[in-house]
Design a protein around this motif. Sequence first.
Motif, mmCIF file in Angstrom:
data_model
loop_
_atom_site.group_PDB
_atom_site.id
_atom_site.type_symbol
_atom_site.label_atom_id
_atom_site.label_comp_id
_atom_site.label_asym_id
_atom_site.label_seq_id
_atom_site.Cartn_x
_atom_site.Cartn_y
_atom_site.Cartn_z
ATOM 1 N N ARG A 256 63.095 48.531 38.909
ATOM 2 C CA ARG A 256 64.497 48.323 38.535
ATOM 3 C C ARG A 256 64.831 49.042 37.235
ATOM 4 O O ARG A 256 65.997 49.351 36.978
ATOM 5 C CB ARG A 256 64.799 46.831 38.404
ATOM 6 N N LEU A 257 63.818 49.283 36.425
ATOM 7 C CA LEU A 257 63.993 50.057 35.196
ATOM 8 C C LEU A 257 62.946 51.160 35.142
ATOM 9 O O LEU A 257 61.873 51.052 35.747
ATOM 10 C CB LEU A 257 63.856 49.156 33.961
ATOM 11 N N VAL A 258 63.269 52.209 34.386
ATOM 12 C CA VAL A 258 62.369 53.351 34.197
ATOM 13 C C VAL A 258 62.120 53.512 32.702
ATOM 14 O O VAL A 258 63.048 53.389 31.879
ATOM 15 C CB VAL A 258 63.001 54.644 34.768
ATOM 16 N N HIS A 259 60.887 53.780 32.337
ATOM 17 C CA HIS A 259 60.527 54.011 30.941
ATOM 18 C C HIS A 259 61.061 55.372 30.510
ATOM 19 O O HIS A 259 60.709 56.403 31.096
ATOM 20 C CB HIS A 259 59.007 53.955 30.811
ATOM 21 N N VAL A 260 61.898 55.395 29.480
ATOM 22 C CA VAL A 260 62.533 56.618 28.984
ATOM 23 C C VAL A 260 61.849 57.032 27.683
ATOM 24 O O VAL A 260 61.537 56.182 26.839
ATOM 25 C CB VAL A 260 64.039 56.381 28.755
ATOM 26 N N LEU A 261 61.629 58.342 27.508
ATOM 27 C CA LEU A 261 60.981 58.871 26.307
ATOM 28 C C LEU A 261 59.740 58.054 25.957
ATOM 29 O O LEU A 261 59.655 57.413 24.893
ATOM 30 C CB LEU A 261 61.968 58.875 25.125
ATOM 31 N N PRO A 262 58.753 58.017 26.820
ATOM 32 C CA PRO A 262 57.592 57.135 26.631
ATOM 33 C C PRO A 262 56.761 57.446 25.394
ATOM 34 O O PRO A 262 55.933 56.621 24.998
ATOM 35 C CB PRO A 262 56.784 57.355 27.913
ATOM 36 N N GLU A 263 56.974 58.616 24.783
ATOM 37 C CA GLU A 263 56.224 58.931 23.566
ATOM 38 C C GLU A 263 56.773 58.199 22.339
ATOM 39 O O GLU A 263 56.187 58.265 21.250
ATOM 40 C CB GLU A 263 56.216 60.444 23.310
ATOM 41 N N TYR A 264 57.900 57.490 22.509
ATOM 42 C CA TYR A 264 58.515 56.770 21.406
ATOM 43 C C TYR A 264 58.440 55.257 21.643
ATOM 44 O O TYR A 264 58.617 54.777 22.774
ATOM 45 C CB TYR A 264 59.987 57.164 21.237
ATOM 46 N N SER A 265 58.198 54.528 20.578
ATOM 47 C CA SER A 265 58.187 53.066 20.656
ATOM 48 C C SER A 265 58.470 52.488 19.280
ATOM 49 O O SER A 265 58.435 53.198 18.261
ATOM 50 C CB SER A 265 56.838 52.548 21.170
ATOM 51 N N GLN A 266 58.745 51.211 19.250
ATOM 52 C CA GLN A 266 59.051 50.513 18.001
ATOM 53 C C GLN A 266 58.102 49.316 17.878
ATOM 54 O O GLN A 266 58.098 48.442 18.751
ATOM 55 C CB GLN A 266 60.504 50.031 18.009
ATOM 56 N N PRO A 267 57.291 49.249 16.821
ATOM 57 C CA PRO A 267 56.382 48.099 16.666
ATOM 58 C C PRO A 267 57.175 46.792 16.643
ATOM 59 O O PRO A 267 58.194 46.685 15.956
ATOM 60 C CB PRO A 267 55.696 48.357 15.326
ATOM 61 N N ALA A 268 56.719 45.819 17.402
ATOM 62 C CA ALA A 268 57.409 44.524 17.473
ATOM 63 C C ALA A 268 56.384 43.432 17.772
ATOM 64 O O ALA A 268 56.471 42.724 18.769
ATOM 65 C CB ALA A 268 58.493 44.565 18.550
ATOM 66 N N ASN A 269 55.394 43.322 16.908
ATOM 67 C CA ASN A 269 54.327 42.355 17.121
ATOM 68 C C ASN A 269 54.837 40.929 16.979
ATOM 69 O O ASN A 269 55.873 40.677 16.359
ATOM 70 C CB ASN A 269 53.180 42.613 16.139
ATOM 71 N N ILE A 270 54.114 39.990 17.563
ATOM 72 C CA ILE A 270 54.517 38.587 17.557
ATOM 73 C C ILE A 270 53.656 37.842 16.540
ATOM 74 O O ILE A 270 52.431 37.940 16.548
ATOM 75 C CB ILE A 270 54.371 37.969 18.956
ATOM 76 N N TRP A 271 54.326 37.066 15.677
ATOM 77 C CA TRP A 271 53.661 36.384 14.563
ATOM 78 C C TRP A 271 54.022 34.900 14.534
ATOM 79 O O TRP A 271 55.109 34.514 14.948
ATOM 80 C CB TRP A 271 54.098 36.993 13.230
ATOM 81 N N ALA A 272 53.110 34.125 13.992
ATOM 82 C CA ALA A 272 53.408 32.755 13.576
ATOM 83 C C ALA A 272 53.602 32.787 12.068
ATOM 84 O O ALA A 272 52.710 33.232 11.335
ATOM 85 C CB ALA A 272 52.271 31.813 13.944
#
Length: 307
Positions: A256-272
């Motif tokens: 239903r979705l396609v990964h666009v510009l897969p060489e780019y990402s944004q760190p979004a780690n999960i923390w307590a």
Amino acid sequence: MNSLPNLEDLRVFVLVARRSSFAAVASEMGTSPAFVSKRIRLLEESLGVRLLHRTTRRVAVSEDGERVYRWAQHIFDAVERMTDEVSELHQEPRGQLRIVSSFGLGRRLVAPALSELSARYPALDIRLDLFDRLVDLIDEGFDLDIRIGDNIAPNLIAKPLATNSRILCAAPAYLARQGTPGSLAELAGHDCLVIKERDHPFGLWRLHGPAGEESVKVTGPLSANNGEIVHQWAVDGRGIALRSWWDVGESLDNGRLVHVLPEYSQPANIWAVYAAPLDTSAKIRVTVEFFRQYFQERRSQGLDHLS
């Protein structure tokens, strides 16, 4: 002073001092402003001082109220430490536990985890609040924040729960209609689904790529403060979204979705995130460890696209 103050009345006063509103505290407690006002009046009579200055628009803490508020903080901290110590002896955390998270993460991952936590430790009184903004853990009375993002204030303590990143994605129908961007700069010419969620900058996407961190200013006809809505709009073919792996992984898997510009990402780690060392609170320590194991189990099972 006529008598010793009632601890519950003192707790109500602390909430009013933090919120500066009888109505807000009444809503939080599930009672009426009149009941809150009565408890404050009884506390004032017990202490023999005026704690609050009341106007038609707001409530302000008096000089005596500030003094009582500081003492109340010490009292409740001592009571909590006592409860934690006794709980540790019985190997069971107990008492009220206030947790905060963002809308999407809270509904998809935190809420199911807390359901399991409650079943395991029935003596815990758990409350979960979801917001689209960062909260002040101390001033707003929260014990724990389960949050996304590595930008954590230096006065807070954080324990990593899971690695995660945000990625760009769009529906095949949108890409067939508008074309697939070949560079980050081309996003400025696309319909982008902009979100304002907690500390996520509105309309400014910062991503890591082959050349390090890059930024692009994006716009589009649709924006929201809820990630689940943006996810659905992306599936509907309304534009390109920047969403977490755990949120859109299933939609990527089923096409239903396609990964666009897969060489780019944004760190979004999960923390307590919490305000005091874990050795000062058994219930928070147990909860943080529970969340760590909860996410670790899902990672090992390949669920929720947590890496």
